[in-house]
Design a protein around this motif. Sequence first.
Motif, short mmCIF file in Angstrom:
data_model
loop_
_atom_site.label_atom_id
_atom_site.label_comp_id
_atom_site.label_asym_id
_atom_site.label_seq_id
_atom_site.Cartn_x
_atom_site.Cartn_y
_atom_site.Cartn_z
N PRO A 150 35.93 43.76 45.64
CA PRO A 150 36.74 43.96 44.44
C PRO A 150 36.53 45.33 43.80
O PRO A 150 37.46 45.88 43.21
N ALA A 191 29.17 38.74 54.96
CA ALA A 191 30.13 37.83 54.31
C ALA A 191 30.54 38.39 52.95
O ALA A 191 31.72 38.38 52.58
N MET A 192 29.55 38.88 52.23
CA MET A 192 29.79 39.34 50.86
C MET A 192 30.80 40.46 50.79
O MET A 192 31.61 40.52 49.85
N TYR B 185 32.28 39.19 40.06
CA TYR B 185 31.11 38.56 40.70
C TYR B 185 31.49 37.23 41.35
O TYR B 185 30.89 36.82 42.35
N SER B 187 34.31 36.58 42.91
CA SER B 187 34.90 36.84 44.23
C SER B 187 33.83 37.21 45.25
O SER B 187 33.91 36.82 46.42
N MET B 188 32.78 37.92 44.79
CA MET B 188 31.69 38.26 45.72
C MET B 188 30.84 37.05 46.05
O MET B 188 30.39 36.87 47.19
N ALA B 191 32.73 34.88 48.56
CA ALA B 191 32.68 35.46 49.91
C ALA B 191 31.30 35.25 50.52
O ALA B 191 31.15 34.88 51.68
#
Lengths: 196, 196
Positions: A150, A191-192, B185, B187-188, B191
């Motif tokens: 993001p 993944a992050m 955070y 969205s992270m 993931a």
Amino acid sequence: MARTTGSHCDITGPKVRRAALTLFARHGYAAVSMRQIAGAVGVQAGALYNYTPDKQTLLFSLMQGHMEALLTARADLPSPEDPVEGLEGFERFHIHFHLARPDAVFIAYMELRNLEPGNFAEIERLRRAYEDALEDILRAGVAAGVCDIPDTRIATRAVIAMLTGVMTWYRADGLLTPDALADCYWSMTQAMVGAG
Amino acid sequence: MARTTGSHCDITGPKVRRAALTLFARHGYAAVSMRQIAGAVGVQAGALYNYTPDKQTLLFSLMQGHMEALLTARADLPSPEDPVEGLEGFERFHIHFHLARPDAVFIAYMELRNLEPGNFAEIERLRRAYEDALEDILRAGVAAGVCDIPDTRIATRAVIAMLTGVMTWYRADGLLTPDALADCYWSMTQAMVGAG
DNA sequence: GTCTATAAGGTGATAGAC
DNA sequence: GTCTATCACCTTATAGAC
């Protein structure tokens, strides 16, 4: 017969730094006295001032030495074309470098507020340079379409915080080897940033 | 005319706690003297001992209060069926709760080593309970097949480290609102645990 | 290079007056 | 409940002997 006084310049200097590193990490800079450091080295307090002009400079020197070693070792990493390969190299390096120096890492994070303004600025500069190295990789990954994050700057800090967090719980006498740990964190890092 | 001496029990107690919180966060427990705290409150050092038996208990009380507030507020969150919804609730709660109490968070992480053994054990217990709450969510996500993580315990710590890392750089006067930060955070986090 | 001794001042905590 | 005064001790850093 062992001499208890005399010339020891070759070994006392490093011993002072090691003792200060250990004690500062364990109890905190402000809670450790020059007498305690001297006691750990096996000299009287006054003798320490042959190796540092004052306590503050001793702290700064330890932090600066750590950060410069970190940056130098990072700069020696290969720079692959593929951003994901570069990210993996960074991640594995970060884990191994940090696990090998728990005391120095602890001090570099915890004692920032005990630095005088000029010293703080210098350590901040070095820390920023390390962050920038990771940010460059993430930016390249986004540009190549192999990363999905993001915000590049926030993701940089988030990755470093996640990886460095290993220091708060990992114990060398556990079952997990550093390599296994690096594997585990690599899969989460991947993944992050959406580089699965 | 303002009295400079006399009975102020209703307000001095909280003022002592607030002053200690601010000073401990800024300079560190070991670097702050009882005289400094007293000066910030506007009393003499001896008066502080009406509100705490000693300096160590003051530190412990601040940390314990923070951790118990954290656990209580967490327990008041809704418990949705869907583990991903539960994770999102936890993540947003964590960001907002921490951003609202930077000093207390700082102390809770940095002053652990200045606690006497018994006090340390109690704070550790509370911290562990908070970790367990997140681990339960992640375990449910794995069981439901909506999370993909290499190790539940390590992932728990990694998520908390990543989220708490926001404290090291976020400034309230920046452009980013707490809500926007929590979005980023989230969205992270999503993931990272494979719950995209 | 290390020692002992010391300067100058800060520390946590307590006692007793008000 | 707060004050002043104090105790016993610790602090960083320096000076000069060896």
